[in-house]
Design a protein around this motif. Sequence first.
Motif, PDB file in Angstrom:
ATOM      1  N   ARG A  26       1.080  -1.231  -0.153  1.00  0.00           N
ATOM      2  CA  ARG A  26      -0.344   0.349   0.377  1.00  0.00           C
ATOM      3  C   ARG A  26       0.875   1.284   0.183  1.00  0.00           C
ATOM      4  NH1 ARG A  26      -4.477   1.124   4.577  1.00  0.00           N
ATOM      5  NH2 ARG A  26      -5.671  -0.972   3.289  1.00  0.00           N
ATOM      6  N   LEU A  27       1.705   1.310   0.560  1.00  0.00           N
ATOM      7  CA  LEU A  27       2.810   2.942   1.018  1.00  0.00           C
ATOM      8  C   LEU A  27       3.332   3.046  -0.270  1.00  0.00           C
ATOM      9  CD1 LEU A  27       4.377   2.454   4.066  1.00  0.00           C
ATOM     10  CD2 LEU A  27       3.051   3.806   3.929  1.00  0.00           C
ATOM     11  N   PHE A  28       3.861   1.755  -1.195  1.00  0.00           N
ATOM     12  CA  PHE A  28       4.504   2.184  -2.787  1.00  0.00           C
ATOM     13  C   PHE A  28       4.114   2.197  -3.270  1.00  0.00           C
ATOM     14  CE2 PHE A  28       7.460   1.548   0.978  1.00  0.00           C
ATOM     15  CZ  PHE A  28       8.062   2.726   1.421  1.00  0.00           C
ATOM     16  N   GLY A  29       2.299   1.698  -3.101  1.00  0.00           N
ATOM     17  CA  GLY A  29       1.960   1.447  -4.268  1.00  0.00           C
ATOM     18  C   GLY A  29       2.323   0.343  -4.969  1.00  0.00           C
ATOM     19  N   TRP A  30       2.777  -0.416  -4.893  1.00  0.00           N
ATOM     20  CA  TRP A  30       3.110  -1.596  -5.586  1.00  0.00           C
ATOM     21  C   TRP A  30       2.775  -2.332  -6.498  1.00  0.00           C
ATOM     22  CZ3 TRP A  30       6.948  -4.922  -1.352  1.00  0.00           C
ATOM     23  CH2 TRP A  30       7.634  -4.628  -1.670  1.00  0.00           C
ATOM     24  N   LYS A  31       1.038  -2.521  -6.580  1.00  0.00           N
ATOM     25  CA  LYS A  31       0.570  -2.980  -7.200  1.00  0.00           C
ATOM     26  C   LYS A  31       0.759  -2.597  -9.134  1.00  0.00           C
ATOM     27  CE  LYS A  31      -4.290  -4.479  -8.770  1.00  0.00           C
ATOM     28  NZ  LYS A  31      -5.160  -5.192  -8.530  1.00  0.00           N
ATOM     29  N   ARG A  32       0.552  -0.723  -9.320  1.00  0.00           N
ATOM     30  CA  ARG A  32       1.274   0.009  -9.791  1.00  0.00           C
ATOM     31  C   ARG A  32       2.084   0.116 -10.456  1.00  0.00           C
ATOM     32  NH1 ARG A  32      -0.359   3.755  -7.646  1.00  0.00           N
ATOM     33  NH2 ARG A  32       2.065   5.119  -7.394  1.00  0.00           N
ATOM     34  N   GLU A  33       3.508  -0.236  -9.248  1.00  0.00           N
ATOM     35  CA  GLU A  33       4.600  -0.078  -9.722  1.00  0.00           C
ATOM     36  C   GLU A  33       5.256  -1.039  -9.573  1.00  0.00           C
ATOM     37  OE1 GLU A  33       6.395   3.181  -9.506  1.00  0.00           O
ATOM     38  OE2 GLU A  33       4.462   3.900  -8.820  1.00  0.00           O
ATOM     39  N   GLY A  38       9.728  -6.195 -15.749  1.00  0.00           N
ATOM     40  CA  GLY A  38       9.049  -7.765 -15.435  1.00  0.00           C
ATOM     41  C   GLY A  38       8.683  -8.531 -14.260  1.00  0.00           C
ATOM     42  N   LEU A  39       8.418  -9.646 -14.599  1.00  0.00           N
ATOM     43  CA  LEU A  39       7.814 -10.606 -13.980  1.00  0.00           C
ATOM     44  C   LEU A  39       8.773 -10.992 -12.730  1.00  0.00           C
ATOM     45  CD1 LEU A  39       5.730 -12.602 -12.436  1.00  0.00           C
ATOM     46  CD2 LEU A  39       6.223 -14.445 -13.994  1.00  0.00           C
ATOM     47  N   PRO A  40      10.125 -11.260 -13.648  1.00  0.00           N
ATOM     48  CA  PRO A  40      11.162 -11.937 -12.497  1.00  0.00           C
ATOM     49  C   PRO A  40      11.137 -10.707 -11.647  1.00  0.00           C
ATOM     50  CG  PRO A  40      11.369 -12.046 -14.408  1.00  0.00           C
ATOM     51  CD  PRO A  40      10.415 -11.917 -14.972  1.00  0.00           C
ATOM     52  N   THR A  41      11.845  -9.607 -11.250  1.00  0.00           N
ATOM     53  CA  THR A  41      11.973  -8.230 -10.506  1.00  0.00           C
ATOM     54  C   THR A  41      10.410  -8.335  -9.871  1.00  0.00           C
ATOM     55  OG1 THR A  41      12.757  -7.728 -12.636  1.00  0.00           O
ATOM     56  CG2 THR A  41      12.114  -6.387 -10.833  1.00  0.00           C
ATOM     57  N   ARG A  42       9.930  -8.466 -10.365  1.00  0.00           N
ATOM     58  CA  ARG A  42       7.886  -8.214  -9.847  1.00  0.00           C
ATOM     59  C   ARG A  42       8.166  -9.215  -8.608  1.00  0.00           C
ATOM     60  NH1 ARG A  42       4.533  -7.249 -13.615  1.00  0.00           N
ATOM     61  NH2 ARG A  42       4.193  -9.471 -13.698  1.00  0.00           N
ATOM     62  N   ALA A  43       8.328 -10.596  -9.332  1.00  0.00           N
ATOM     63  CA  ALA A  43       8.148 -11.338  -7.902  1.00  0.00           C
ATOM     64  C   ALA A  43       9.509 -11.166  -6.795  1.00  0.00           C
ATOM     65  CB  ALA A  43       8.496 -12.431  -8.796  1.00  0.00           C
ATOM     66  N   ILE A  44      10.873 -11.203  -7.276  1.00  0.00           N
ATOM     67  CA  ILE A  44      11.476 -11.383  -6.501  1.00  0.00           C
ATOM     68  C   ILE A  44      11.337  -9.765  -5.369  1.00  0.00           C
ATOM     69  CG2 ILE A  44      14.169 -11.025  -6.344  1.00  0.00           C
ATOM     70  CD1 ILE A  44      14.637 -11.720  -9.468  1.00  0.00           C
ATOM     71  N   VAL A  45      11.274  -8.793  -5.522  1.00  0.00           N
ATOM     72  CA  VAL A  45      11.134  -7.767  -5.134  1.00  0.00           C
ATOM     73  C   VAL A  45       9.700  -8.171  -3.811  1.00  0.00           C
ATOM     74  CG1 VAL A  45      10.159  -5.743  -4.722  1.00  0.00           C
ATOM     75  CG2 VAL A  45      11.601  -6.295  -6.251  1.00  0.00           C
ATOM     76  N   GLN A  46       9.494  -8.859  -4.377  1.00  0.00           N
ATOM     77  CA  GLN A  46       7.479  -9.136  -3.036  1.00  0.00           C
ATOM     78  C   GLN A  46       7.705 -10.654  -2.637  1.00  0.00           C
ATOM     79  OE1 GLN A  46       3.390  -8.552  -4.555  1.00  0.00           O
ATOM     80  NE2 GLN A  46       5.024  -8.896  -7.029  1.00  0.00           N
TER      81      GLN A  46
END
Length: 125
Positions: A26-33, A38-46
């Motif tokens: 929520r704080l960093f708007g991760w759904k949008r940001e 790419g999918l690998p970066t998105r997955a790794i961060v989460q």
Amino acid sequence: MRPDLPLLLCALHSFGFAAFHLAFWRLFGWKRELAKVGLPTRAIVQILNLRLVYVFLGIGLLCLLYPAQLRGTALGRALLWFMVLFWIGRALEQFIFLRVNRPLVHVLTALFVLGAALFALPLRA
């Protein structure tokens, strides 16, 4: 059993950072940001964020449940040193990766330094 104040403070600090990391979506708007990478970066961060939550909750529980072992055994003291170095490293990484001159960033840096100091307290005895 008398509570161990320094380790209670370490636990509270750890639980606070676990809660803070759970709020990242929520704080960093991760759904949008994170949709912008790419999918690998998105997955790794989460995944890394959730693993940090797990580590902070585990460390907090260890501080509450095993204060004598943390203070009185080589393994416990090694874990405390590990956390001291974790927080020192995290504070230094602020200056390397997040070169933002904003008050909240400075507050976070101070909280990282506080973490190092808190986990060092039980080591002084």
